[in-house]
Design a protein around this motif. Structure first.
Motif, PDB file in Angstrom:
ATOM      1  N   THR A  74       7.498  73.488   4.391  1.00 49.03           N
ATOM      2  CA  THR A  74       7.868  72.197   3.926  1.00 49.03           C
ATOM      3  C   THR A  74       8.114  71.157   4.746  1.00 49.03           C
ATOM      4  OG1 THR A  74       8.874  73.746   2.046  1.00 49.03           O
ATOM      5  CG2 THR A  74       9.196  71.152   1.743  1.00 49.03           C
ATOM      6  N   PHE A  91      12.504  73.453  -4.977  1.00 50.01           N
ATOM      7  CA  PHE A  91      13.752  73.141  -4.110  1.00 50.01           C
ATOM      8  C   PHE A  91      15.028  72.803  -5.004  1.00 50.01           C
ATOM      9  CE2 PHE A  91      11.581  73.903   0.022  1.00 50.01           C
ATOM     10  CZ  PHE A  91      12.158  75.072   0.404  1.00 50.01           C
ATOM     11  N   ALA A 260      13.967  77.743   7.798  1.00 54.18           N
ATOM     12  CA  ALA A 260      14.709  76.564   8.059  1.00 54.18           C
ATOM     13  C   ALA A 260      16.319  76.778   8.124  1.00 54.18           C
ATOM     14  CB  ALA A 260      14.419  75.358   6.940  1.00 54.18           C
ATOM     15  N   SER A 264      19.826  77.559  11.813  1.00 52.44           N
ATOM     16  CA  SER A 264      20.773  76.415  11.714  1.00 52.44           C
ATOM     17  C   SER A 264      21.967  77.043  11.474  1.00 52.44           C
ATOM     18  CB  SER A 264      20.494  75.282  10.739  1.00 52.44           C
ATOM     19  OG  SER A 264      19.649  76.023   9.863  1.00 52.44           O
ATOM     20  N   ILE A 268      25.796  77.209  13.652  1.00 52.63           N
ATOM     21  CA  ILE A 268      26.783  76.630  13.341  1.00 52.63           C
ATOM     22  C   ILE A 268      28.219  77.531  13.172  1.00 52.63           C
ATOM     23  CG2 ILE A 268      28.109  75.506  11.342  1.00 52.63           C
ATOM     24  CD1 ILE A 268      25.592  74.007  10.834  1.00 52.63           C
ATOM     25  N   VAL A 325      24.086  70.471  15.013  1.00 55.05           N
ATOM     26  CA  VAL A 325      23.071  71.499  15.545  1.00 55.05           C
ATOM     27  C   VAL A 325      21.654  71.078  15.482  1.00 55.05           C
ATOM     28  CG1 VAL A 325      22.762  72.296  13.052  1.00 55.05           C
ATOM     29  CG2 VAL A 325      22.409  74.082  14.878  1.00 55.05           C
ATOM     30  N   ILE A 326      21.342  70.211  14.813  1.00 56.11           N
ATOM     31  CA  ILE A 326      19.705  69.497  15.140  1.00 56.11           C
ATOM     32  C   ILE A 326      20.037  68.052  15.553  1.00 56.11           C
ATOM     33  CG2 ILE A 326      17.466  69.154  14.187  1.00 56.11           C
ATOM     34  CD1 ILE A 326      18.360  71.321  12.018  1.00 56.11           C
ATOM     35  N   GLY A 329      17.641  65.529  14.523  1.00 59.90           N
ATOM     36  CA  GLY A 329      17.305  65.849  13.262  1.00 59.90           C
ATOM     37  C   GLY A 329      15.658  66.134  13.280  1.00 59.90           C
ATOM     38  N   HIS A 332      11.024  61.852  11.599  1.00 57.89           N
ATOM     39  CA  HIS A 332      10.328  61.020  10.311  1.00 57.89           C
ATOM     40  C   HIS A 332       8.902  60.213  10.704  1.00 57.89           C
ATOM     41  CE1 HIS A 332      13.585  61.172   7.037  1.00 57.89           C
ATOM     42  NE2 HIS A 332      13.749  61.997   7.997  1.00 57.89           N
ATOM     43  N   PHE A 395      22.266  66.722   7.703  1.00 50.80           N
ATOM     44  CA  PHE A 395      21.568  67.254   6.900  1.00 50.80           C
ATOM     45  C   PHE A 395      20.273  66.387   6.702  1.00 50.80           C
ATOM     46  CE2 PHE A 395      25.006  69.760   5.686  1.00 50.80           C
ATOM     47  CZ  PHE A 395      24.943  70.970   5.685  1.00 50.80           C
ATOM     48  N   GLY A 404      18.411  72.514   1.281  1.00 50.22           N
ATOM     49  CA  GLY A 404      19.123  73.571   1.424  1.00 50.22           C
ATOM     50  C   GLY A 404      20.443  73.364   1.641  1.00 50.22           C
ATOM     51  N   ILE A 412      28.176  78.715   4.863  1.00 47.50           N
ATOM     52  CA  ILE A 412      29.262  78.591   6.086  1.00 47.50           C
ATOM     53  C   ILE A 412      30.487  78.718   5.720  1.00 47.50           C
ATOM     54  CG2 ILE A 412      29.826  76.934   7.946  1.00 47.50           C
ATOM     55  CD1 ILE A 412      26.532  76.013   7.752  1.00 47.50           C
TER      56      ILE A 412
HETATM   57  C1  HEM Z   1      23.412  74.196   8.008  1.00 46.63           C
HETATM   58  C2  HEM Z   1      22.229  74.660   7.948  1.00 46.63           C
HETATM   59  C3  HEM Z   1      21.107  73.366   7.932  1.00 46.63           C
HETATM   60  C4  HEM Z   1      21.010  72.343   8.466  1.00 46.63           C
HETATM   61  C5  HEM Z   1      21.928  71.614   9.643  1.00 46.63           C
HETATM   62  C6  HEM Z   1      20.116  71.771   8.265  1.00 46.63           C
HETATM   63  C7  HEM Z   1      19.312  70.637   8.466  1.00 46.63           C
HETATM   64  C8  HEM Z   1      18.108  70.054   7.885  1.00 46.63           C
HETATM   65  C9  HEM Z   1      17.516  68.669   8.763  1.00 46.63           C
HETATM   66  C10 HEM Z   1      18.171  67.921   9.548  1.00 46.63           C
HETATM   67  C11 HEM Z   1      16.393  68.493   8.118  1.00 46.63           C
HETATM   68  C12 HEM Z   1      15.634  67.548   8.034  1.00 46.63           C
HETATM   69  C13 HEM Z   1      15.869  66.212   7.293  1.00 46.63           C
HETATM   70  C14 HEM Z   1      15.283  64.899   7.788  1.00 46.63           C
HETATM   71  O1  HEM Z   1      13.925  65.035   7.611  1.00 46.63           O
HETATM   72  O2  HEM Z   1      15.787  63.913   7.471  1.00 46.63           O
HETATM   73  C15 HEM Z   1      16.241  69.543   6.905  1.00 46.63           C
HETATM   74  C16 HEM Z   1      15.055  69.954   6.176  1.00 46.63           C
HETATM   75  C17 HEM Z   1      14.729  70.791   5.362  1.00 46.63           C
HETATM   76  N1  HEM Z   1      15.737  71.966   5.194  1.00 46.63           N
HETATM   77 FE1  HEM Z   1      17.440  72.196   6.266  1.00 46.63          FE
HETATM   78  N2  HEM Z   1      19.231  72.658   7.153  1.00 46.63           N
HETATM   79  C18 HEM Z   1      20.233  73.621   6.989  1.00 46.63           C
HETATM   80  C19 HEM Z   1      19.886  74.644   6.263  1.00 46.63           C
HETATM   81  C20 HEM Z   1      18.660  74.868   5.227  1.00 46.63           C
HETATM   82  C21 HEM Z   1      18.745  75.773   4.235  1.00 46.63           C
HETATM   83  C22 HEM Z   1      19.613  77.119   4.134  1.00 46.63           C
HETATM   84  C23 HEM Z   1      17.476  75.612   3.764  1.00 46.63           C
HETATM   85  C24 HEM Z   1      16.830  76.493   2.482  1.00 46.63           C
HETATM   86  C25 HEM Z   1      17.385  77.225   1.817  1.00 46.63           C
HETATM   87  C26 HEM Z   1      17.009  74.534   4.270  1.00 46.63           C
HETATM   88  C27 HEM Z   1      15.627  73.968   3.824  1.00 46.63           C
HETATM   89  C28 HEM Z   1      15.266  72.982   4.524  1.00 46.63           C
HETATM   90  C29 HEM Z   1      13.713  72.316   3.919  1.00 46.63           C
HETATM   91  C30 HEM Z   1      13.064  72.824   3.141  1.00 46.63           C
HETATM   92  C31 HEM Z   1      13.543  71.261   4.661  1.00 46.63           C
HETATM   93  C32 HEM Z   1      12.442  70.018   4.763  1.00 46.63           C
HETATM   94  C33 HEM Z   1      12.600  69.095   3.655  1.00 46.63           C
HETATM   95  C34 HEM Z   1      11.480  68.159   3.886  1.00 46.63           C
HETATM   96  O3  HEM Z   1      10.979  67.889   4.758  1.00 46.63           O
HETATM   97  O4  HEM Z   1      11.279  67.386   2.781  1.00 46.63           O
HETATM   98  N3  HEM Z   1      17.844  74.072   5.361  1.00 46.63           N
HETATM   99  N4  HEM Z   1      17.357  70.335   7.136  1.00 46.63           N
END
Ligand code: HEM
Length: 468
Positions: A74, A91, A260, A264, A268, A325-326, A329, A332, A395, A404, A412
């Motif tokens: 995704t 989601f 994903a 991450s 943390i 952590v990222i 990010g 985009h 996030f 997520g 966490i």
């Molecule tokens: C502390 C843990 C996590 C951090 C720091 C984190 C951070 C991020 C960040 C920075 C993005 C990109 C957002 C953007 O483009 O502006 C992202 C995208 C995403 N994250 Fe997380 N994430 C975490 C945990 C999770 C978990 C547990 C899941 C799933 C259950 C998840 C699923 C996704 C998905 C599917 C995307 C893609 C969204 C898209 O492109 O539309 N993430 N996350």
């Protein structure tokens, strides 16, 4: 090449943050024929990603995703395709704030084995944390109970994540996260070793996609499927629409959740352990708060206790801020020309949200931003009431915001509150009884985590230790 050689290649966020003083909150770079926008403040990021989301929600093309078999994810799907919309619908259904709370029992159940592992085998705390995160993600995504040791599905994901991390070495991934166009140049094409890795990654990606998903379908057919994101979404399939397409999207979204969420969230929690060693006063304050709410040793903390534990929440906020952590990010990309504050931003520009710079904004976070100081988030100290943790720029922003985030926050939180309630985390001692020094050192890459360090988990109560 423009500013290319001025960059700190392994940690470009430091260069961008430094440039903020000279060039401001929005930096435009033209590199290798491409337009790059670096956003250095939360205010500007919100104005662009949130308020102009129709323009700022695409992703750049990254060639290695297909090569390594993870182009189903995704995270990198183009904004305008129907696949991305379908994934986000899945989601939203499974992980929006109201749905995420349905998984609280899953998290509570899995925290006790984590505590026991830390008690019995403290030197491998990183492995225990990873297993805790993996067991949560596998449970809420597939209803799958991971084996206590060497679970084959977790092993597949871990191997895949490791190959991706190696193929995208810290330097390379840092460059690629800043300059994805480089993936198209011969110098970045993998050599013979990497070709083998790519083939293995494709094989693993196939397993990660299919094995747990097929197991859920088998369990549904046998009437024994546990409640999970996949079983829920399969039950909601719209029979009037293309069934195959919907199933493929559920499968891909579920595999993305693991890829994903795994690294991450684990990183943390590693950072949490490091912070508690480096800041014993914060640790003691968190424990005193927990003891004041839950009579020491009577039971372990649960989600219902959370409103009474503001300092623990402040520790969590500070964790996300202290070491994002990222740090940059996920990039985009713009889908049409734009003008912001008189500055032209072309279609196709790659937009980097410098979360590191946002976390160092003294006007929002106060002074001493390099210190771990949870108090800065408490209402008495900050002027305004804090934004929800799930809205932290760590996030992401706009329509690509992490779906997520509510679940990640819950996983966490339950881990940190229970670790604090159960253990004193202290420096290990060497054979001469001297404390082994622990440094604030982090790996570089798209995601950062502490460099390995040793520590001890001292049980805060004999009674609680034997109850584990
Ligand atoms: C502390 C843990 C996590 C951090 C720091 C984190 C951070 C991020 C960040 C920075 C993005 C990109 C957002 C953007 O483009 O502006 C992202 C995208 C995403 N994250 Fe997380 N994430 C975490 C945990 C999770 C978990 C547990 C899941 C799933 C259950 C998840 C699923 C996704 C998905 C599917 C995307 C893609 C969204 C898209 O492109 O539309 N993430 N996350």
């Amino acid at each position: 090449m423009g500013n290319f050689f001025q960059l700190n290649i392994t940690r470009p966020w430091l260069t961008y943050t430094h440039w903020r003083e000279k060039y401001g909150d929005l930096i435009y770079l033209r590199l290798l024929g491409l337009d790059f926008i670096v956003v250095n403040s939360e205010k500007v990021a919100r104005e662009l990603m949130d308020q102009r989301s129709a323009i700022y929600s695409n992703r750049p093309f990254i060639a290695t995703n297909k090569l390594f078999g993870v182009d189903f994810s995704t995270v990198m799907l183009p904004y305008h395709g129907s696949d991305w919309k379908l994934h986000r619908k899945i989601f939203h259904h499974a992980l929006r704030v109201e749905s995420a709370s349905r998984y609280h029992d899953i998290h509570v159940k899995r925290v006790r084995p984590l505590l026991k592992d830390l008690l019995d085998d403290p030197s491998h705390f990183e492995i225990h944390i990873q297993r805790f995160v993996a067991s949560n993600v596998m449970a809420f995504t597939y209803g799958y109970d991971v084996a206590p040791r060497n679970d084959p599905m977790v092993a597949d994901v871990k191997e895949l994540v490791d190959i991706l991390a190696k193929a995208l070495s810290p330097e390379r991934s840092a460059i690629l996260s800043a300059f994805p166009i480089l993936t198209r140049l011969p110098v970045w094409l993998p050599g013979p070793g990497s070709q083998r890795d790519a083939a293995r990654a494709r094989e693993l990606a196939g397993q990660v996609l299919n094995v747990p998903f097929n197991l859920v379908k088998k369990n549904i057919a046998a009437g024994v499927a546990a409640h999970s994101m996949v079983s829920d979404c399969l039950a909601q399939i719209d029979e009037k629409d293309d069934r195959h397409k919907q199933e493929a999207a559920i499968k891909a979204a579920a595999a993305t959740a693991f890829l994903a969420g795994f690294e991450s969230s684990s990183s943390i929690l590693h950072t949490f352990i490091l912070a508690m060693i480096l800041y014993p006063g914060v640790q003691a304050k968190g424990q005193a708060e927990i003891d004041s709410v839950i009579a020491a040793t009577s039971r372990l903390p649960e989600f219902d206790d959370r409103p009474l534990l503001p300092y623990v929440d402040a520790i969590l906020r500070e964790l996300l801020r202290w070491i994002p952590v990222i740090p940059l990010g996920i990039p985009h990309a713009t889908s049409k020309d734009d003008v912001y504050n008189g500055r032209f931003i072309p279609k196709g520009a790659l937009v980097i949200n410098n979360v590191w710079a946002m976390s160092r904004d003294e006007s929002k976070h106060g002074a001493d931003v390099e210190e771990f100081r949870p108090e800065r988030h408490l209402a008495a100290e900050s002027n305004s009431s804090p934004q929800p943790i799930s809205a932290d720029p760590i996030f992401g922003l706009g329509r690509r915001i992490c779906p997520g985030r509510f679940t990640a926050e819950a996983v966490i939180w339950i881990a940190i509150v229970n670790i604090l309630a159960t253990f004193r985390i202290v420096k290990s001692k060497d054979i001469f009884g001297e404390e082994i020094d622990v440094k604030k050192e982090f790996t570089a890459g798209i995601a950062v985590q502490p460099v390995h360090f040793s520590c001890s988990f001292v049980s805060r109560s004999e009674e609680m230790a034997s109850a584990l």
